[in-house]
Enzyme design. Sequence first.
Site, PDB file in Angstrom:
ATOM      1  N   MET A  12     101.311  50.654 133.611  1.00 49.99           N
ATOM      2  CA  MET A  12     101.568  51.280 134.914  1.00 49.99           C
ATOM      3  C   MET A  12     102.588  50.492 135.731  1.00 49.99           C
ATOM      4  O   MET A  12     103.470  51.078 136.363  1.00 49.99           O
ATOM      5  CB  MET A  12     100.256  51.427 135.679  1.00 49.99           C
ATOM      6  CG  MET A  12      99.277  52.393 135.064  1.00 49.99           C
ATOM      7  SD  MET A  12      99.833  54.105 135.141  1.00 49.99           S
ATOM      8  CE  MET A  12      99.582  54.453 136.886  1.00 49.99           C
ATOM      9  N   SER A 128      97.830  58.146 140.777  1.00 48.30           N
ATOM     10  CA  SER A 128      97.334  59.039 139.734  1.00 48.30           C
ATOM     11  C   SER A 128      98.495  59.690 138.991  1.00 48.30           C
ATOM     12  O   SER A 128      99.519  60.005 139.573  1.00 48.30           O
ATOM     13  CB  SER A 128      96.438  60.128 140.324  1.00 48.30           C
ATOM     14  OG  SER A 128      95.961  60.984 139.296  1.00 48.30           O
ATOM     15  N   GLY A 130      98.819  58.735 135.353  1.00 46.26           N
ATOM     16  CA  GLY A 130      98.999  58.014 134.108  1.00 46.26           C
ATOM     17  C   GLY A 130     100.381  57.417 133.991  1.00 46.26           C
ATOM     18  O   GLY A 130     101.145  57.332 134.968  1.00 46.26           O
ATOM     19  N   LYS A 182      91.095  58.036 145.913  1.00 52.23           N
ATOM     20  CA  LYS A 182      91.407  57.979 144.477  1.00 52.23           C
ATOM     21  C   LYS A 182      90.135  57.959 143.643  1.00 52.23           C
ATOM     22  O   LYS A 182      90.051  58.571 142.571  1.00 52.23           O
ATOM     23  CB  LYS A 182      92.254  56.734 144.175  1.00 52.23           C
ATOM     24  CG  LYS A 182      92.578  56.533 142.685  1.00 52.23           C
ATOM     25  CD  LYS A 182      93.273  57.746 142.077  1.00 52.23           C
ATOM     26  CE  LYS A 182      93.965  57.402 140.750  1.00 52.23           C
ATOM     27  NZ  LYS A 182      93.088  56.844 139.722  1.00 52.23           N
ATOM     28  N   HIS A 185      88.897  61.453 143.583  1.00 41.75           N
ATOM     29  CA  HIS A 185      89.800  62.182 142.677  1.00 41.75           C
ATOM     30  C   HIS A 185      89.325  62.014 141.241  1.00 41.75           C
ATOM     31  O   HIS A 185      89.224  62.982 140.476  1.00 41.75           O
ATOM     32  CB  HIS A 185      91.234  61.660 142.837  1.00 41.75           C
ATOM     33  CG  HIS A 185      92.164  62.056 141.724  1.00 41.75           C
ATOM     34  ND1 HIS A 185      92.133  61.461 140.476  1.00 41.75           N
ATOM     35  CD2 HIS A 185      93.145  62.988 141.665  1.00 41.75           C
ATOM     36  CE1 HIS A 185      93.051  62.006 139.704  1.00 41.75           C
ATOM     37  NE2 HIS A 185      93.687  62.935 140.400  1.00 41.75           N
ATOM     38  N   ASN A 186      89.033  60.766 140.866  1.00 41.15           N
ATOM     39  CA  ASN A 186      88.611  60.509 139.491  1.00 41.15           C
ATOM     40  C   ASN A 186      87.246  61.119 139.200  1.00 41.15           C
ATOM     41  O   ASN A 186      86.982  61.556 138.074  1.00 41.15           O
ATOM     42  CB  ASN A 186      88.595  59.003 139.223  1.00 41.15           C
ATOM     43  CG  ASN A 186      89.989  58.428 139.092  1.00 41.15           C
ATOM     44  OD1 ASN A 186      90.960  59.029 139.535  1.00 41.15           O
ATOM     45  ND2 ASN A 186      90.102  57.269 138.483  1.00 41.15           N
ATOM     46  N   GLU A 189      87.853  64.603 138.509  1.00 42.77           N
ATOM     47  CA  GLU A 189      88.449  64.625 137.169  1.00 42.77           C
ATOM     48  C   GLU A 189      87.370  64.576 136.087  1.00 42.77           C
ATOM     49  O   GLU A 189      87.415  65.340 135.106  1.00 42.77           O
ATOM     50  CB  GLU A 189      89.403  63.431 137.038  1.00 42.77           C
ATOM     51  CG  GLU A 189      90.045  63.223 135.692  1.00 42.77           C
ATOM     52  CD  GLU A 189      90.827  61.920 135.668  1.00 42.77           C
ATOM     53  OE1 GLU A 189      90.654  61.147 134.706  1.00 42.77           O
ATOM     54  OE2 GLU A 189      91.610  61.675 136.614  1.00 42.77           O
ATOM     55  N   TYR A 190      86.384  63.706 136.246  1.00 40.42           N
ATOM     56  CA  TYR A 190      85.278  63.622 135.292  1.00 40.42           C
ATOM     57  C   TYR A 190      84.596  64.986 135.152  1.00 40.42           C
ATOM     58  O   TYR A 190      84.328  65.464 134.046  1.00 40.42           O
ATOM     59  CB  TYR A 190      84.235  62.617 135.769  1.00 40.42           C
ATOM     60  CG  TYR A 190      84.426  61.190 135.341  1.00 40.42           C
ATOM     61  CD1 TYR A 190      83.408  60.486 134.707  1.00 40.42           C
ATOM     62  CD2 TYR A 190      85.606  60.498 135.609  1.00 40.42           C
ATOM     63  CE1 TYR A 190      83.553  59.158 134.341  1.00 40.42           C
ATOM     64  CE2 TYR A 190      85.770  59.178 135.245  1.00 40.42           C
ATOM     65  CZ  TYR A 190      84.740  58.504 134.614  1.00 40.42           C
ATOM     66  OH  TYR A 190      84.898  57.197 134.253  1.00 40.42           O
TER      67      TYR A 190
END
Length: 464
Positions: A12, A128, A130, A182, A185-186, A189-190
């Site tokens: 990253m 976010s 990747g 964030k 957000h994740n 996403e899960y």
Amino acid sequence: MAQIGIYGLGTMGSALALNIAEHGFDVAVTNREVEWIAPFMTEAGDLAVRLHPHEQLEAFVAALNTPRVILFMIPSGAPMDAMLDQITPLLSPGDTVIDGGNADFHDTRRRAAQLAERDLHFVGLGVSGGEAGARHGPSMMLGGSDHSWAQLEPILTAIAARYDGIPCVARLGPDGAGHFVKTVHNGIEYADMQVIAEIYSLLRNGAALPPAEIGALFAAWDLGPLKSYLVEITARLLTYTDPETGHPMVDVIKDAAGQKGTGRWTVIEALRLGQSASMIEAAVGARGWSSEKPTRQRAEAILGGAVGAFDDTPEVLAEAFLAARLLTYAQGFRILAAASDAYGWGLDLATIARIWRAGCIIRSALLDDIADAFDRDLPQGELILAPEIAQTLARCLPALRQVVCSAVHGGHPVPALSAGLAWYDSMRLGHGSANIIQAQRDMFGRHGFERLGRAGLHHGPWWD
């Protein structure tokens, strides 16, 4: 002199450094393992002219314009605290330090308070998208001071993903606001990934469709209201064949999912805030169960696996999927609203929805409608009560019920789909069943209860 420094040239950090340099900014770079620096500079090619490598921390700091801006792309937790101990003596009042990793927002708040005592600014930056997002345009969620945002805005708006020309980055609030957003957000996403996995499993194991055919179905869904990054990549990955065996690639991948903790953090924080994150919790639990493959294999031999066929139509599945995705977002935004109130962040939920429309993993066609809904006065502040959202749910919920019922009858696990349905049904009941729980608590512990139409704490006649 460089306008920003980046410490940490992993996947990253190196991608962000190249992105920033490509947009015309000079970047000082360094890394704990100094042997990584030369290969990175070679990889940079023509962009190397804007990259200024340093092996010593002191030289790295000295190469920056003042007030300085330093972005750390290193593991959060103890490594971040150790780096702050090293670099803080080299900084001057007004300098800004940024943690661009997935950090616990409680740590971010603590670090911001500690550095503020020295007139230094600490930013928690959620990034976010990747590696590809970092290199070509991520969605970024910033928590920090106005001073920090003034320093960072020209750089971050230049490198961010864009949706209809609008940069997908914003200052969301002070201290830990960015990292908390964030984290949620994740968590979303899960849940979204788990819903996709459950739908895939119903089609693969219940309807016995080959992966390529399922991939074609996802590709068709990606042309309509279910359009999203996760649907897009699912459609693509299902078309691949394993070069070693000739089998569908997905069929040779072990069914044990990893996790780095942000989904679990979301559930923990939701519980602390007295909120429901049942779909995210289901997704976290499902990943945990997936890691117990030997136990599951032994249980299948003893208990039997899912044997029932699944024959709901793709049209029904698409409607169920749309309902589940809306419920996932609704739960996530409830957590954000609760945290905003608890920590005084003043989160703008419409802005959050908008900066998630490009660059990030959960970007989807629904976020425009969600942002528009939050721009209006929602009944009770609830996304599921927004008129357009409520209408969509009313249309799609029968399909979700049908899919969950079909899965249950066939013995197919759908923890996230069923959790979303149960939450929706709980929220639409004006009179629920918690009165019996309150009566029980009073009977065994004399905890008391509120009485309908009467103020104060009361006890039942069992205490007379």
